[in-house]
Structure formats: C-alpha cells, structure tokens
Design a protein around this motif. Structure first.
Motif, PDB file in Angstrom:
ATOM      1  N   HIS A 146       1.038  -1.068  -0.091  1.00 50.29           N
ATOM      2  CA  HIS A 146       0.121   0.056   0.060  1.00 50.29           C
ATOM      3  C   HIS A 146       0.936   1.238  -0.076  1.00 50.29           C
ATOM      4  O   HIS A 146       1.968   1.150   0.415  1.00 50.29           O
ATOM      5  N   ARG A 147       0.442   2.356  -0.542  1.00 55.01           N
ATOM      6  CA  ARG A 147       1.086   3.514  -0.752  1.00 55.01           C
ATOM      7  C   ARG A 147       0.367   4.572   0.417  1.00 55.01           C
ATOM      8  O   ARG A 147      -0.853   4.850   0.503  1.00 55.01           O
ATOM      9  N   ILE A 148       1.403   4.992   1.419  1.00 52.84           N
ATOM     10  CA  ILE A 148       0.650   6.273   2.241  1.00 52.84           C
ATOM     11  C   ILE A 148       1.356   7.315   2.030  1.00 52.84           C
ATOM     12  O   ILE A 148       2.676   7.373   1.502  1.00 52.84           O
ATOM     13  N   LEU A 149       0.863   8.306   2.701  1.00 46.62           N
ATOM     14  CA  LEU A 149       1.443   9.654   2.412  1.00 46.62           C
ATOM     15  C   LEU A 149       1.727  10.473   3.686  1.00 46.62           C
ATOM     16  O   LEU A 149       0.846  10.329   4.674  1.00 46.62           O
ATOM     17  N   VAL A 150       2.982  10.670   3.879  1.00 52.86           N
ATOM     18  CA  VAL A 150       3.318  11.810   5.406  1.00 52.86           C
ATOM     19  C   VAL A 150       3.448  13.125   5.134  1.00 52.86           C
ATOM     20  O   VAL A 150       4.258  13.426   3.957  1.00 52.86           O
ATOM     21  N   ALA A 151       2.810  13.831   5.632  1.00 56.16           N
ATOM     22  CA  ALA A 151       2.568  15.373   5.287  1.00 56.16           C
ATOM     23  C   ALA A 151       3.264  16.128   6.621  1.00 56.16           C
ATOM     24  O   ALA A 151       2.520  16.038   7.442  1.00 56.16           O
ATOM     25  N   ASP A 152       4.478  16.609   6.601  1.00 55.53           N
ATOM     26  CA  ASP A 152       4.892  17.247   7.834  1.00 55.53           C
ATOM     27  C   ASP A 152       5.928  18.218   7.394  1.00 55.53           C
ATOM     28  O   ASP A 152       6.952  17.864   6.312  1.00 55.53           O
ATOM     29  N   ASP A 153       5.820  19.471   7.976  1.00 58.82           N
ATOM     30  CA  ASP A 153       6.944  20.616   7.405  1.00 58.82           C
ATOM     31  C   ASP A 153       8.209  20.327   7.897  1.00 58.82           C
ATOM     32  O   ASP A 153       9.336  21.038   7.698  1.00 58.82           O
ATOM     33  N   VAL A 154       8.339  19.592   9.133  1.00 54.22           N
ATOM     34  CA  VAL A 154       9.752  19.188   9.589  1.00 54.22           C
ATOM     35  C   VAL A 154      10.293  17.868   9.117  1.00 54.22           C
ATOM     36  O   VAL A 154       9.758  16.850   8.856  1.00 54.22           O
ATOM     37  N   ASP A 173       6.919  -1.921   4.989  1.00 57.25           N
ATOM     38  CA  ASP A 173       5.574  -2.333   4.856  1.00 57.25           C
ATOM     39  C   ASP A 173       4.975  -1.447   3.761  1.00 57.25           C
ATOM     40  O   ASP A 173       3.653  -2.012   3.387  1.00 57.25           O
ATOM     41  N   TYR A 174       5.280  -0.549   3.512  1.00 60.74           N
ATOM     42  CA  TYR A 174       4.529   0.339   2.656  1.00 60.74           C
ATOM     43  C   TYR A 174       5.479   1.326   1.739  1.00 60.74           C
ATOM     44  O   TYR A 174       6.722   1.523   1.886  1.00 60.74           O
ATOM     45  N   ILE A 175       4.804   1.825   0.730  1.00 60.14           N
ATOM     46  CA  ILE A 175       5.501   2.695  -0.380  1.00 60.14           C
ATOM     47  C   ILE A 175       5.244   4.159   0.511  1.00 60.14           C
ATOM     48  O   ILE A 175       4.106   4.578   0.453  1.00 60.14           O
ATOM     49  N   VAL A 176       6.130   4.794   1.016  1.00 50.78           N
ATOM     50  CA  VAL A 176       6.029   6.006   1.695  1.00 50.78           C
ATOM     51  C   VAL A 176       6.086   7.380   0.756  1.00 50.78           C
ATOM     52  O   VAL A 176       7.175   7.592   0.420  1.00 50.78           O
ATOM     53  N   GLU A 177       5.270   8.165   0.353  1.00 46.31           N
ATOM     54  CA  GLU A 177       5.308   9.378  -0.006  1.00 46.31           C
ATOM     55  C   GLU A 177       5.306  10.505   1.062  1.00 46.31           C
ATOM     56  O   GLU A 177       4.744  10.089   2.159  1.00 46.31           O
ATOM     57  N   THR A 178       6.052  11.795   0.680  1.00 41.93           N
ATOM     58  CA  THR A 178       6.153  12.630   1.700  1.00 41.93           C
ATOM     59  C   THR A 178       5.635  13.895   0.878  1.00 41.93           C
ATOM     60  O   THR A 178       5.845  14.006  -0.094  1.00 41.93           O
ATOM     61  N   ALA A 179       5.292  14.883   1.971  1.00 40.27           N
ATOM     62  CA  ALA A 179       4.665  16.208   1.465  1.00 40.27           C
ATOM     63  C   ALA A 179       5.239  17.175   2.589  1.00 40.27           C
ATOM     64  O   ALA A 179       5.295  16.842   3.678  1.00 40.27           O
ATOM     65  N   GLU A 180       5.975  18.404   2.321  1.00 38.21           N
ATOM     66  CA  GLU A 180       6.386  19.386   2.925  1.00 38.21           C
ATOM     67  C   GLU A 180       5.435  20.346   3.665  1.00 38.21           C
ATOM     68  O   GLU A 180       5.675  21.014   4.555  1.00 38.21           O
ATOM     69  N   ASP A 181       4.339  20.233   3.014  1.00 38.09           N
ATOM     70  CA  ASP A 181       3.156  21.160   3.537  1.00 38.09           C
ATOM     71  C   ASP A 181       1.698  20.842   3.143  1.00 38.09           C
ATOM     72  O   ASP A 181       1.850  19.723   2.387  1.00 38.09           O
ATOM     73  N   GLY A 182       0.788  21.462   3.491  1.00 40.39           N
ATOM     74  CA  GLY A 182      -0.578  20.954   3.078  1.00 40.39           C
ATOM     75  C   GLY A 182      -0.695  21.178   1.802  1.00 40.39           C
ATOM     76  O   GLY A 182      -1.659  20.353   1.045  1.00 40.39           O
ATOM     77  N   THR A 183      -0.287  22.195   0.888  1.00 41.44           N
ATOM     78  CA  THR A 183      -0.474  22.198  -0.496  1.00 41.44           C
ATOM     79  C   THR A 183       0.104  21.183  -1.331  1.00 41.44           C
ATOM     80  O   THR A 183      -0.423  20.446  -2.157  1.00 41.44           O
ATOM     81  N   GLN A 184       1.552  20.532  -0.977  1.00 42.30           N
ATOM     82  CA  GLN A 184       1.921  19.223  -1.452  1.00 42.30           C
ATOM     83  C   GLN A 184       1.255  18.095  -1.256  1.00 42.30           C
ATOM     84  O   GLN A 184       0.849  17.200  -2.047  1.00 42.30           O
ATOM     85  N   ALA A 185       0.384  18.127  -0.052  1.00 41.35           N
ATOM     86  CA  ALA A 185      -0.179  17.025   0.291  1.00 41.35           C
ATOM     87  C   ALA A 185      -1.486  17.017  -0.587  1.00 41.35           C
ATOM     88  O   ALA A 185      -1.893  15.755  -0.943  1.00 41.35           O
ATOM     89  N   ILE A 186      -1.897  17.882  -0.824  1.00 41.79           N
ATOM     90  CA  ILE A 186      -3.373  18.046  -1.660  1.00 41.79           C
ATOM     91  C   ILE A 186      -2.713  17.554  -3.042  1.00 41.79           C
ATOM     92  O   ILE A 186      -3.411  16.749  -3.694  1.00 41.79           O
ATOM     93  N   GLN A 187      -1.847  18.104  -3.532  1.00 40.24           N
ATOM     94  CA  GLN A 187      -1.290  17.901  -4.938  1.00 40.24           C
ATOM     95  C   GLN A 187      -1.062  16.122  -5.037  1.00 40.24           C
ATOM     96  O   GLN A 187      -1.241  15.563  -6.049  1.00 40.24           O
ATOM     97  N   LYS A 188      -0.378  15.644  -4.019  1.00 30.59           N
ATOM     98  CA  LYS A 188      -0.131  14.089  -3.827  1.00 30.59           C
ATOM     99  C   LYS A 188      -1.317  13.283  -3.779  1.00 30.59           C
ATOM    100  O   LYS A 188      -1.815  12.271  -4.469  1.00 30.59           O
TER     101      LYS A 188
END
Length: 364
Positions: free
Chosen positions: A3-11, A25-40
C-alpha cells in the motif's frame, strides 16, 4: 502488493523518521506542507491507503487539508492519522468531528506507529472493498430492475396478458360473491357473521415477472397460468379459528369449486409462529367463449393473527436491524400468545352462545 501512504509534515526529520519506520511495509510518499499533500492526493487519487498529517504547517495547514478532503468526500475513503505533539482534548475532538481516524503523538514510538497505521489501513481496505462490492451489486440490481420494467411494459401491452388478468379479476369476483352470499345467510339464520372482512389483490406485472424469473420459468402467459398459483388472492379475516374451518369447508364444498392444494398453518404453524389456512382453488368463470377455470389463492386468518402478520411483514423488510434472532424469538412468542388468545375468546363466545340457547329454551 504494498500500500502507498502519504506523510505530510513541514519538519524534515519527522518525515524521515516516519519514512524509515514504515518503508518495509509501505510505499511512503512525503509532502512538506498542506499544498503538496493535496497535490499528492490528487496525483494518486484512490491510490493512497492512509494520510499521516501534521496540523501546524506553513502555507496550507492540516486543518485546510481536512476541509479540502471533506469537500471532496475523500475523508470517507482515505483514513487520516494526525501526527502532532498537541494533546489538548478540544483539538482531538475537533479533528475527530472532521473525520480523522486516529492520532499519533510525537515523539514517535515505532511499534505504536506501525500498529496504528496497520490497523487503520486494514480497516479502510476492507471498508472500501465492501463499499465497492455494494456499489457493484447496486448497479447490477438497478440493471435488473430496468430489464424487469422493460419486459413488464412489453407484457402489459399484450392483449393475451390483459385477457388473462381479466380472468383473474373475474375469479376474484366469483369468490367474493360466494362469500357475500354466505355472509347474508349467516346473518339471517344465525344472527352472526362468518367473517369480519375480505381483502383481495391481483399480483402486479412486476411481481409476476420477478417470480417467474426467480423460479427459472419462461416469461410467458402460459407460464403464468401453469406455474403461478397466487396471481389472484383473496384474504378472509375471521373472528374465531372455528369460523375459518367452517367457512373454508363451505367454499370448497361448492359444486363448481375445485380444491387444488391445502396448507394448514394453524394446526402446523410456520417456524416464526405464523398461523393461517391457505387454499389454492380452481374457480370457474363464464365467458362468451365458454367456461374457464382460474386459480385463486385464499388465505383465512383471525383478526389478531392478521394484525400480527401485517406488522411482521413490515418489520421483516426493515434494513440495518440488529439482534434479528432475538426479534424473531419475540415475534414467535407474540404469535403463540395470539393463538392462545384466539382460543380463549372462542371459548368465551361458546359459553355466551350456550347461555343464550339455554335461556331461549327456558322461555319456550
């Protein structure tokens, strides 16, 4: 398949810690802020199995992401776990009200993070699979309904079908006429009524089609006549059980009525407690082309059992009912109590009749 999960944290260090904890256990995608999280989220759409979301981020914060997911109706299919050092009860309550599934508090504990993510992903995977199955079944049912509507319209427009329905209506009228004659006779001779009311119905074209289709019979007028015995139905509501048998015998003893089948659910009740006498009759109707026999289903019930059967039918088709076994047990208890009441009332009537007869004889 992972499964693919998304981690959104500015730190960045938080993103790296969570990535390392979950990468096996997972394919981990990351985002630096909410804008990137929505894009992902938009990029992978339904391909994100869970979102680990920080609340305090620059540009677009976690609350804005939650609002956006609610607007898109994605909060119901993509679980959100808040990653935050915030422990205020009011903050957690507000997030849960927005549809958040769980919280992971900082500093992160590897075993807790893995278990919470695993549990939420498994829960939503099953939930989404079930929702897809239900949606697929719903589409299939709607397609089936459309087919039924099409065929029933075609059936309803044929003269041969309408002629058959006319015959069933005529057979109902024959039975109703016989019952009304008996009613008048009993009122005149015995000063009492053999039944309280008559209810009749003709099965709809949709119900006829569905039953033939369910039983695997051809959808033809010949099949209706040959295989269906309940297209025309008459229900007779009596006051007492002995009135049921007396009236049924009088109907069957008519020279022109033929008894095809008898099912006595009074002497041998159904498992749910239902009690009624069912007769399938061949009823003659007289047309310009000659005499025809048409099948009519007759049901005889007491007033109390008719009340029970009506409510039981409504309750049976209620959706999302819990403790169905207990409800069925209670319905069975009610049906048994009604049976006892019917016979108690019949005994009281017999005592009154006996007293009245004795007084009449004495006066004579």
């Amino acid at each position: 398949m992972m499964h693919r999960i998304l981690v959104a944290d500015d730190v960045e260090i938080n993103r790296e810690i969570l990535h390392d904890m979950l990468m096996e256990d997972y394919i981990v995608e990351t985002a630096e802020d909410g804008t990137q999280a929505i894009q992902k989220l938009q990029e992978y759409r339904g391909g994100i199995a869970a979102l680990l979301l920080d609340l305090q981020m620059p540009n677009t914060d976690g609350y804005a992401v939650l609002n956006w997911m609610n607007d898109q109706k994605w909060i119901n299919i993509i679980p959100v776990l808040i990653i935050s050092s915030e422990r205020a009860v009011e903050v957690e309550n507000y997030c849960f009200e927005m549809g958040v599934s769980d919280f992971i508090h900082k500093p992160f504990n590897s075993s807790i993070v893995k278990k919470r993510v695993d549990n939420i992903v498994e829960l939503f995977t099953r939930k989404n699979a079930m929702a897809q199955t239900i949606a697929k079944q719903t589409r299939a049912l709607e397609e089936q309904r459309q087919i039924i509507r099409l065929h029933t319209r075609q059936l309803r427009d044929t003269k041969i079908f309408n002629d058959l329905m006319m015959q069933y209506r005529s057979a109902i009228m024959v039975i109703e006429a016989k019952l009304k004659v008996l009613y008048e006779e009993f009122a005149q001779e015995y000063n009492r009524n053999p039944f309280e009311s008559i209810k009749s119905r003709l099965k709809s074209p949709e119900s006829i089609y569905e039953k033939l289709d369910r039983k695997g019979y051809p959808i033809t007028v010949e099949s209706i006549r040959e295989y269906l015995t309940d297209v025309a139905g008459v229900r007779v509501i009596c006051s007492f059980p002995d009135d049921i048998y007396r009236l049924a015998d009088l109907v069957v003893q008519s020279n022109d009525i033929i008894l095809v089948q008898k099912k006595d659910y009074i002497k041998d009740p159904k498992s749910n407690g239902y009690r009624s006498l069912h007769l399938i009759l061949d009823v003659p109707i007289f047309l310009s082309i000659g005499k025809e026999y048409v099948k009519v289903e007759m049901q005889f019930r007491t007033i109390a059992m008719d009340f029970w059967a009506s409510l039981e039918h409504k309750l049976r088709y209620k959706k999302d009912v819990e403790n169905t076994e207990e409800i069925e047990r209670q319905l069975k208890v009610c049906a048994d109590s009604i049976d006892v009441l019917d016979y108690q009332m019949m005994q009281i009537r017999n005592r009154i009749d006996k007293t009245n007869t004795a007084l009449l004889v004495r006066d004579l």
